[in-house]
Structure formats: structure tokens, C-alpha cells
Design a protein around this motif. Structure first.
Motif, PDB file in Angstrom:
ATOM      1  N   THR A  84       0.827  -1.217   0.000  1.00  0.00           N
ATOM      2  CA  THR A  84       0.000   0.000   0.000  1.00  0.00           C
ATOM      3  C   THR A  84       0.855   1.259   0.000  1.00  0.00           C
ATOM      4  O   THR A  84       0.616   2.187  -0.786  1.00  0.00           O
ATOM      5  N   SER A  85       1.876   1.296   0.870  1.00  0.00           N
ATOM      6  CA  SER A  85       2.733   2.481   0.980  1.00  0.00           C
ATOM      7  C   SER A  85       3.496   2.737  -0.310  1.00  0.00           C
ATOM      8  O   SER A  85       3.517   3.859  -0.833  1.00  0.00           O
ATOM      9  N   ILE A  86       4.128   1.677  -0.833  1.00  0.00           N
ATOM     10  CA  ILE A  86       4.907   1.838  -2.059  1.00  0.00           C
ATOM     11  C   ILE A  86       3.989   2.125  -3.240  1.00  0.00           C
ATOM     12  O   ILE A  86       4.298   2.951  -4.098  1.00  0.00           O
ATOM     13  N   GLY A  87       2.831   1.443  -3.281  1.00  0.00           N
ATOM     14  CA  GLY A  87       1.880   1.672  -4.371  1.00  0.00           C
ATOM     15  C   GLY A  87       1.390   3.103  -4.401  1.00  0.00           C
ATOM     16  O   GLY A  87       1.326   3.735  -5.466  1.00  0.00           O
ATOM     17  N   ASN A  88       1.052   3.660  -3.227  1.00  0.00           N
ATOM     18  CA  ASN A  88       0.601   5.061  -3.150  1.00  0.00           C
ATOM     19  C   ASN A  88       1.718   6.010  -3.556  1.00  0.00           C
ATOM     20  O   ASN A  88       1.483   7.011  -4.240  1.00  0.00           O
ATOM     21  N   ALA A  89       2.953   5.701  -3.102  1.00  0.00           N
ATOM     22  CA  ALA A  89       4.091   6.561  -3.425  1.00  0.00           C
ATOM     23  C   ALA A  89       4.378   6.550  -4.921  1.00  0.00           C
ATOM     24  O   ALA A  89       4.653   7.593  -5.526  1.00  0.00           O
ATOM     25  N   VAL A  90       4.311   5.358  -5.535  1.00  0.00           N
ATOM     26  CA  VAL A  90       4.535   5.245  -6.981  1.00  0.00           C
ATOM     27  C   VAL A  90       3.454   6.000  -7.739  1.00  0.00           C
ATOM     28  O   VAL A  90       3.731   6.716  -8.709  1.00  0.00           O
ATOM     29  N   SER A  91       2.196   5.855  -7.290  1.00  0.00           N
ATOM     30  CA  SER A  91       1.091   6.557  -7.940  1.00  0.00           C
ATOM     31  C   SER A  91       1.266   8.072  -7.857  1.00  0.00           C
ATOM     32  O   SER A  91       1.065   8.790  -8.843  1.00  0.00           O
ATOM     33  N   ASP A  92       1.667   8.559  -6.673  1.00  0.00           N
ATOM     34  CA  ASP A  92       1.898   9.996  -6.502  1.00  0.00           C
ATOM     35  C   ASP A  92       3.034  10.478  -7.402  1.00  0.00           C
ATOM     36  O   ASP A  92       2.952  11.547  -8.014  1.00  0.00           O
ATOM     37  N   SER A  93       4.104   9.658  -7.480  1.00  0.00           N
ATOM     38  CA  SER A  93       5.258  10.031  -8.314  1.00  0.00           C
ATOM     39  C   SER A  93       4.886  10.049  -9.790  1.00  0.00           C
ATOM     40  O   SER A  93       5.332  10.918 -10.543  1.00  0.00           O
ATOM     41  N   LEU A  94       4.052   9.083 -10.197  1.00  0.00           N
ATOM     42  CA  LEU A  94       3.604   9.042 -11.590  1.00  0.00           C
ATOM     43  C   LEU A  94       2.771  10.276 -11.921  1.00  0.00           C
ATOM     44  O   LEU A  94       2.965  10.903 -12.964  1.00  0.00           O
TER      45      LEU A  94
END
Length: 401
Positions: A40-50
């Protein structure tokens, strides 16, 4: 309330009496919750970065380029000349807020012993402002006079300035290279900064980017950089622009290909969502295994404490009292495993953030769901052992050896 507190104390005493067994029982829950938290944490961070990276490419931006499936029909007349650019921009009017050719070429630069690679990108006067999230930190942006006058000026990345000159502020410095086979001397008029993103390092190229006036090129361009007006709905505006370009160049519909930033962002986010969902499902299996482990150990506990149950019942404990005692113990095991899993998951994701250009953040909703889910797992899988314990006959329980 007093009885519930007493059950809670007894459950804690039972857990403390078998620390290793309790830890091994919680391990499945810990692994499952920590996996979910990490994903969840990495997925949210990747989504925000994208999202941030695609914003840097420009909202409502489309790129039009030659469709090489039509290679038999491609000739110089289908490419875009500077005259075509002027005519198309004028004809499209307020449908577009940026309209310029797309072109790039990679060069190697030297300054004494220092070397650097630069990818020259052809740009109009407002490219940095309208099409990127880059910030000019030294010097200035292009002026219309730079474009119209075909001046040999360049705006470079801060990284290139450091590689080639060993400092950030290199305004006024000159770099010598070649363009279209002819030697050129470019004067640096600006230095810009671009925030790091997850795309950095994925291209396999170690070059940085520099912007030059598109009018310096004497050759025709194979692509166009376009920004659709904010007043138009993107799809409608894109269709109108594409039809106008096709009509002007006298080609059939579909001769040129088009990509939009929003479409690419949507595709990548869809892939990321699917990947996160798949990984989350795998992590959920760990929770299921953990729940089965809790049920197994609670059944063992019921067997070990049969005589204790018989004594409590003979002293007046009701069926629901025994049921509550074992349900509380099961919930404590599962909830403790869930809390440890949350801390471990955030620790793992933070460690990953040290090696990846990601802005990690803890999702409060994910934490709440993780805690509730672990509690539900404990209650659900503890129900059968607790029910079995509460149904024991006190006489048979006292006789149990």
C-alpha cells in the motif's frame, strides 16, 4: 465491564506464559499485514510520483508523430517544415496554447577533462513554462527574439552544468558542438532544475536535456508538440486538431499517430492498480494462513486447559464467560500480530524509500483497515475453538488428564 477486564488479564497471562508459541502463531498475521502495508505504501508513493511526473510533461499535452506503418507513403512532404508550423499554428488559433515541432539529438560535450552528454530538444519560447514543471534557477527563459532570430542559445539542466563546469550558475558560458553536421557555438542563457522522478535511470541513457530554438533546424520535423487549450475538452480538442493537420497536409485520417499524456498516465496507473491488487491478494493468503494458525493453536490451548475450564465451570462460570475468555485471547493474538505487521510494513517501505526516489506516506485508512481486518481474522478463527471450550461438560473436563 469488570468481567471483561478480568478476561483480558487472563488472556494476556496465557499469551505471556507461551511467548514463543504466541509469536509463531502471530507470524502469519505479521507477514500478511506487513506485506499489505508495504504494498500500500509503495503503491501510493509510486502513484503519486507518476502523477507528479506526468504533470511535468504538461496537462492537455499531445504528441503527433509519423505513423511508420504508413512507411510506403512517407516522403519529405509529409514531414513538418517551419512554414508548416507557422501556418498550422495560425490556422488552429485558440484551439492550442502551444504548437511547435518535436525534435531531439544527443551530443557529447567537453570542457577540458570534463565530459557530459546532452540531448538537445527543439523548443519554442514558452516550452518550459507551458509544457514542463522545470524551474529556471539561473539566467532566463527563451524570448520570442531568440526563436525568430534563430540565435545559438541554449538552456541547460543543472546536472549538466555541474558535470561540465563544476558549478550551477553557468550563464554566459559557451559550449561547442555540432548541429546537422555543422560546428556551432552555443551560449548558455539559462539553467533549469527538474525534480527527480521514478523515471530517472530507467531509459539507460546518462545524458541530460538542453533546450534550443526549434528554428535553428533547417530540416523538416517528424513530430509536433501540442498543448490543447484548457477551454476545450481534451478528446474533442484533440480530434479537431488532428483533423485540421490531416486536412492541411492532405493525408488520410490516421496517417499521423497521436499520444496524450493523460492516456499514457491512465494506462500506467491501470497497470499499477492491477499489480497492487494482485500482490494484495497474495498477501491476503498470508492472513488466511495466519488465521488458520490461530485457530490451530487455540484448539491446542483448549485441550491443554480442559481441566482449568472444568474448574471455572464448577465454580459458576457460564458458557458465555468461557466463550468470551477464549475469544479475547484469540483477538489479542491477532491484533498484536496486526500492530507488529503495521510497524514492520512501514519500516520495510521506508527502507525501500531510501533507495527509490519515492515520497512514502502512511495511509491512515490502510492502517485502520489492517487493524480491523486482523481483529476480524482473530475473532472469526477463534470462534470455533472458543465455542468448543464453552461446550465442555464440567464433570468430563475435571476428569481430563
Amino acid at each position: 465491564m469488570g468481567l471483561m477486564f478480568e478476561n483480558f488479564k487472563m488472556a494476556l497471562s496465557s499469551v505471556k506464559a507461551n511467548k514463543m508459541r504466541a509469536f509463531l502463531t502471530m507470524l502469519g498475521i505479521i507477514i500478511g499485514i506487513s506485506s499489505v502495508m508495504t504494498i500500500t505504501s509503495i503503491g501510493n508513493a509510486v502513484s503519486d510520483s507518476l502523477d507528479e511526473a506526468f504533470k511535468g510533461f504538461g496537462k492537455n499535452r499531445i504528441v503527433v508523430y509519423m505513423n511508420y506503418r504508413n512507411s510506403d507513403d512517407i516522403d519529405d512532404s509529409k514531414l513538418f517544415s517551419t512554414e508548416d508550423i507557422d501556418n498550422l499554428r495560425e490556422g488552429l488559433g485558440d484551439k492550442v496554447t502551444y504548437f511547435a515541432p518535436f525534435g531531439s539529438s544527443e551530443k557529447e560535450l567537453k570542457n577540458g577533462r570534463r565530459k557530459a552528454k546532452i540531448g538537445f530538444t527543439s523548443a519554442d519560447a514558452t516550452y518550459i513554462k507551458d509544457m514542463t514543471a522545470d524551474k529556471i534557477i539561473h539566467g532566463r527563459d527563451f524570448k520570442e527574439s531568440d526563436i525568430i532570430g534563430r540565435k545559438n542559445v541554449v538552456i541547460v539542466n543543472k546536472d549538466l552544468a555541474m558535470q561540465l563546469f563544476g558549478k550551477e550558475d553557468v550563464v554566459g558560458e559557451q559550449i561547442e558542438t555540432e548541429l546537422e553536421g555543422s560546428p556551432r557555438t552555443f551560449t548558455i542563457i539559462g539553467v533549469y532544475y527538474r525534480k527527480k522522478s521514478i523515471f530517472d535511470g530507467l531509459t539507460g541513457s546518462d545524458s541530460t536535456e538542453g533546450f534550443i530554438p526549434y528554428t535553428l533546424s533547417t530540416q523538416n520535423f517528424y513530430g509536433l508538440n501540442i498543448k490543447i487549450s484548457d477551454n476545450l475538452e481534451l478528446k474533442k480538442g484533440t480530434d479537431q486538431v488532428m483533423r485540421f493537420i490531416e486536412k492541411y497536409k492532405k493525408v488520410k485520417e490516421g496517417f499521423y499517430s497521436m499520444e496524450s499524456v493523460e492516456a499514457q498516465a491512465g494506462q500506467i496507473n491501470a497497470v499499477m492498480s492491477g499489480l497492487s491488487l494482485g500482490l494484495g491478494a497474495i498477501a491476503a493468503i498470508s492472513l488466511l494462513v495466519g488465521g488458520i494458525g490461530i485457530m490451530n493453536i487455540m484448539l491446542v490451548s483448549v485441550t491443554e486447559r480442559t481441566k482449568e475450564i472444568g474448574i471455572r465451570k464448577s465454580l459458576g462460570a457460564r458458557r458465555r464467560d468461557i466463550l468470551t475468555q477464549f475469544m479475547v485471547e484469540s483477538a489479542i493474538l491477532s491484533l498484536s500480530g496486526g500492530l507488529i505487521g503495521i510497524v514492520l510494513g512501514y519500516g520495510i517501505s521506508s527502507l525501500a524509500g531510501m533507495f527509490l526516489p519515492l515520497n512514502l506516506r502512511l495511509n491512515p485508512m490502510a492502517v485502520m483497515i489492517a487493524v480491523m481486518f486482523s481483529l476480524v481474522v482473530g475473532v472469526f478463527f477463534g470462534l470455533y475453538p472458543a465455542s468448543k471450550a464453552s461446550k465442555l461438560d464440567p464433570i468430563d473436563a475435571l476428569r481430563y488428564e
